[in-house]
Design a protein around this motif. Structure first.
Motif, PDB file in Angstrom:
ATOM      1  N   THR A 102       0.951  -1.123   0.206  1.00 48.36           N
ATOM      2  CA  THR A 102      -0.055  -0.005  -0.125  1.00 48.36           C
ATOM      3  C   THR A 102       0.879   1.160  -0.066  1.00 48.36           C
ATOM      4  N   ARG A 103       0.419   2.453  -0.500  1.00 42.92           N
ATOM      5  CA  ARG A 103       1.139   3.756  -0.553  1.00 42.92           C
ATOM      6  C   ARG A 103       1.617   4.035   0.998  1.00 42.92           C
ATOM      7  N   GLN A 104       1.308   3.637   1.941  1.00 45.31           N
ATOM      8  CA  GLN A 104       1.483   3.996   3.396  1.00 45.31           C
ATOM      9  C   GLN A 104       1.656   2.744   4.113  1.00 45.31           C
ATOM     10  N   ILE A 105       2.549   2.924   5.166  1.00 47.41           N
ATOM     11  CA  ILE A 105       2.966   1.619   5.919  1.00 47.41           C
ATOM     12  C   ILE A 105       2.263   1.978   7.229  1.00 47.41           C
ATOM     13  N   PRO A 106       2.034   1.238   8.337  1.00 48.08           N
ATOM     14  CA  PRO A 106       1.891   1.348   9.576  1.00 48.08           C
ATOM     15  C   PRO A 106       3.243   1.765  10.419  1.00 48.08           C
ATOM     16  N   LYS A 107       2.981   3.056  11.146  1.00 44.68           N
ATOM     17  CA  LYS A 107       4.208   3.627  11.796  1.00 44.68           C
ATOM     18  C   LYS A 107       4.814   2.420  12.503  1.00 44.68           C
ATOM     19  N   GLU A 108       4.327   1.692  13.287  1.00 46.42           N
ATOM     20  CA  GLU A 108       5.097   0.582  14.011  1.00 46.42           C
ATOM     21  C   GLU A 108       5.720  -0.220  13.149  1.00 46.42           C
ATOM     22  N   ILE A 109       5.357  -0.515  12.150  1.00 52.84           N
ATOM     23  CA  ILE A 109       6.042  -1.454  11.158  1.00 52.84           C
ATOM     24  C   ILE A 109       7.350  -0.951  10.528  1.00 52.84           C
ATOM     25  N   LEU A 110       7.069   0.442  10.020  1.00 49.44           N
ATOM     26  CA  LEU A 110       8.159   1.239   9.602  1.00 49.44           C
ATOM     27  C   LEU A 110       9.396   1.537  10.769  1.00 49.44           C
ATOM     28  N   ASP A 111       8.892   1.860  11.924  1.00 49.34           N
ATOM     29  CA  ASP A 111      10.003   2.024  12.964  1.00 49.34           C
ATOM     30  C   ASP A 111      10.607   0.879  13.110  1.00 49.34           C
ATOM     31  N   ARG A 112       9.985  -0.507  13.230  1.00 48.47           N
ATOM     32  CA  ARG A 112      10.582  -1.623  13.238  1.00 48.47           C
ATOM     33  C   ARG A 112      11.508  -1.779  12.406  1.00 48.47           C
ATOM     34  N   LEU A 113      11.303  -1.709  10.984  1.00 45.59           N
ATOM     35  CA  LEU A 113      12.131  -2.083  10.010  1.00 45.59           C
ATOM     36  C   LEU A 113      13.180  -0.900   9.968  1.00 45.59           C
ATOM     37  N   ILE A 114      13.159   0.375  10.139  1.00 46.59           N
ATOM     38  CA  ILE A 114      14.228   1.458  10.261  1.00 46.59           C
ATOM     39  C   ILE A 114      15.163   0.750  11.291  1.00 46.59           C
ATOM     40  N   ALA A 115      14.480   0.671  12.430  1.00 48.52           N
ATOM     41  CA  ALA A 115      15.355  -0.033  13.545  1.00 48.52           C
ATOM     42  C   ALA A 115      16.361  -1.059  13.327  1.00 48.52           C
ATOM     43  N   GLN A 116      15.709  -2.201  12.559  1.00 50.57           N
ATOM     44  CA  GLN A 116      16.572  -3.398  12.007  1.00 50.57           C
ATOM     45  C   GLN A 116      17.726  -2.786  11.164  1.00 50.57           C
ATOM     46  N   ALA A 117      17.336  -1.920  10.130  1.00 45.22           N
ATOM     47  CA  ALA A 117      18.236  -1.580   9.374  1.00 45.22           C
ATOM     48  C   ALA A 117      19.182  -0.777   9.945  1.00 45.22           C
ATOM     49  N   LYS A 118      19.124  -0.213  10.945  1.00 51.15           N
ATOM     50  CA  LYS A 118      20.042   0.903  11.681  1.00 51.15           C
ATOM     51  C   LYS A 118      20.836  -0.202  12.539  1.00 51.15           C
ATOM     52  N   SER A 119      20.586  -1.353  12.961  1.00 48.23           N
ATOM     53  CA  SER A 119      21.405  -2.114  13.637  1.00 48.23           C
ATOM     54  C   SER A 119      21.886  -2.886  12.999  1.00 48.23           C
ATOM     55  N   GLN A 120      21.912  -2.964  11.743  1.00 43.01           N
ATOM     56  CA  GLN A 120      22.684  -3.770  10.713  1.00 43.01           C
ATOM     57  C   GLN A 120      23.536  -2.771   9.901  1.00 43.01           C
ATOM     58  N   GLY A 121      23.717  -1.515  10.359  1.00 46.76           N
ATOM     59  CA  GLY A 121      24.559  -0.759   9.646  1.00 46.76           C
ATOM     60  C   GLY A 121      24.361   0.101   8.630  1.00 46.76           C
ATOM     61  N   PHE A 122      23.161   0.402   8.251  1.00 42.43           N
ATOM     62  CA  PHE A 122      22.589   1.261   7.312  1.00 42.43           C
ATOM     63  C   PHE A 122      22.253   2.701   7.855  1.00 42.43           C
ATOM     64  N   GLU A 123      22.583   3.545   7.093  1.00 37.25           N
ATOM     65  CA  GLU A 123      22.665   4.909   7.377  1.00 37.25           C
ATOM     66  C   GLU A 123      21.110   5.466   7.403  1.00 37.25           C
ATOM     67  N   THR A 124      20.181   5.107   8.325  1.00 39.34           N
ATOM     68  CA  THR A 124      18.949   5.309   8.462  1.00 39.34           C
ATOM     69  C   THR A 124      18.762   6.862   8.388  1.00 39.34           C
ATOM     70  N   ASP A 125      19.526   7.606   9.075  1.00 42.74           N
ATOM     71  CA  ASP A 125      19.342   9.143   9.122  1.00 42.74           C
ATOM     72  C   ASP A 125      19.284   9.663   7.783  1.00 42.74           C
ATOM     73  N   LYS A 126      19.770   9.037   6.899  1.00 41.67           N
ATOM     74  CA  LYS A 126      19.655   9.626   5.551  1.00 41.67           C
ATOM     75  C   LYS A 126      18.445   9.055   4.534  1.00 41.67           C
ATOM     76  N   LEU A 127      17.698   8.286   5.213  1.00 41.39           N
ATOM     77  CA  LEU A 127      16.434   7.767   4.504  1.00 41.39           C
ATOM     78  C   LEU A 127      15.635   8.904   3.994  1.00 41.39           C
ATOM     79  N   ILE A 128      15.263   8.425   2.717  1.00 43.12           N
ATOM     80  CA  ILE A 128      14.419   9.686   1.846  1.00 43.12           C
ATOM     81  C   ILE A 128      12.919   8.901   1.760  1.00 43.12           C
ATOM     82  N   PHE A 129      11.952   9.547   2.475  1.00 39.66           N
ATOM     83  CA  PHE A 129      10.358   9.269   2.539  1.00 39.66           C
ATOM     84  C   PHE A 129       9.758   9.632   1.478  1.00 39.66           C
ATOM     85  N   VAL A 130       9.133   8.683   0.772  1.00 39.02           N
ATOM     86  CA  VAL A 130       8.719   8.891  -0.906  1.00 39.02           C
ATOM     87  C   VAL A 130       7.326   9.432  -0.697  1.00 39.02           C
TER      88      VAL A 130
END
Length: 170
Positions: free
Chosen positions: A138-166
């Motif tokens: 869907t064109r939007q994702i629930p905030k709790e899922i988005l937050d969880r995915l961002i936290a996973q990516a950050k813990s894996q070393g991705f620069e999540t502070d540079k994410l672009i939200f479409v």
């Protein structure tokens, strides 16, 4: 002969997965087909200046997938699209594919998070940690899922502070 070795090494290196990252197991390509909307990404030159980005995957007769990426150019309002193809790198139940939009040149498409129950969201990386996409059916994702995915990516070393939200318009 040296140029052939160099090209081979470049092609192989582009289909790898970042060190310390695992692709999902239990992947079902049939359930993955259809349209996915890009929710967030790390900046990359081929999507710069685009919004309303989606990717549609369909099965190919040769066992691969066809890919149609679409977006809207913000500067002039024109639709942009890129057509490609993908094939499994390992076994088909592993979320690792090599994708090509330019003839014989492939890059990796590594699914590193997936809603295996409903196939409603996914997180994908390329050959290194400078590529990251969060996708949703869907064109939007629930905030709790988005937050969880961002936290996973950050813990894996991705620069999540540079994410672009479409942004998506209906």
């Amino acid at each position: 002969m040296n140029i052939l070795i160099l090209v081979t090494l470049l092609m192989v290196s582009c289909t790898k997965i970042p060190k310390g990252i695992e692709a999902v197991n239990g992947f079902d390509v049939t359930r993955y087909t259809g349209t996915w909307y890009e929710i967030a990404r790390l900046d990359n030159r081929f999507e710069r200046g685009l919004e309303n980005i989606s990717a549609t995957y369909t099965l190919r007769k040769d066992g691969g997938i066809d890919i149609l990426n679409q977006g809207l150019d913000l500067e002039d309002g024109t639709p942009e699209k890129a057509e490609g193809k993908g094939y499994f790198i390992q076994e088909p139940n592993k979320g690792r594919l090599k994708v090509s939009f330019l003839g014989p040149f492939y890059s990796s498409y590594n699914i590193i998070a997936l809603d295996k129950n409903r196939y409603s969201y996914a997180m994908v990386t390329g050959p290194n940690k400078s590529y990251l996409w969060i996708l949703s059916r869907t064109r939007q994702i629930p905030k709790e899922i988005l937050d969880r995915l961002i936290a996973q990516a950050k813990s894996q070393g991705f620069e999540t502070d540079k994410l672009i939200f479409v942004k998506h318009q209906s």
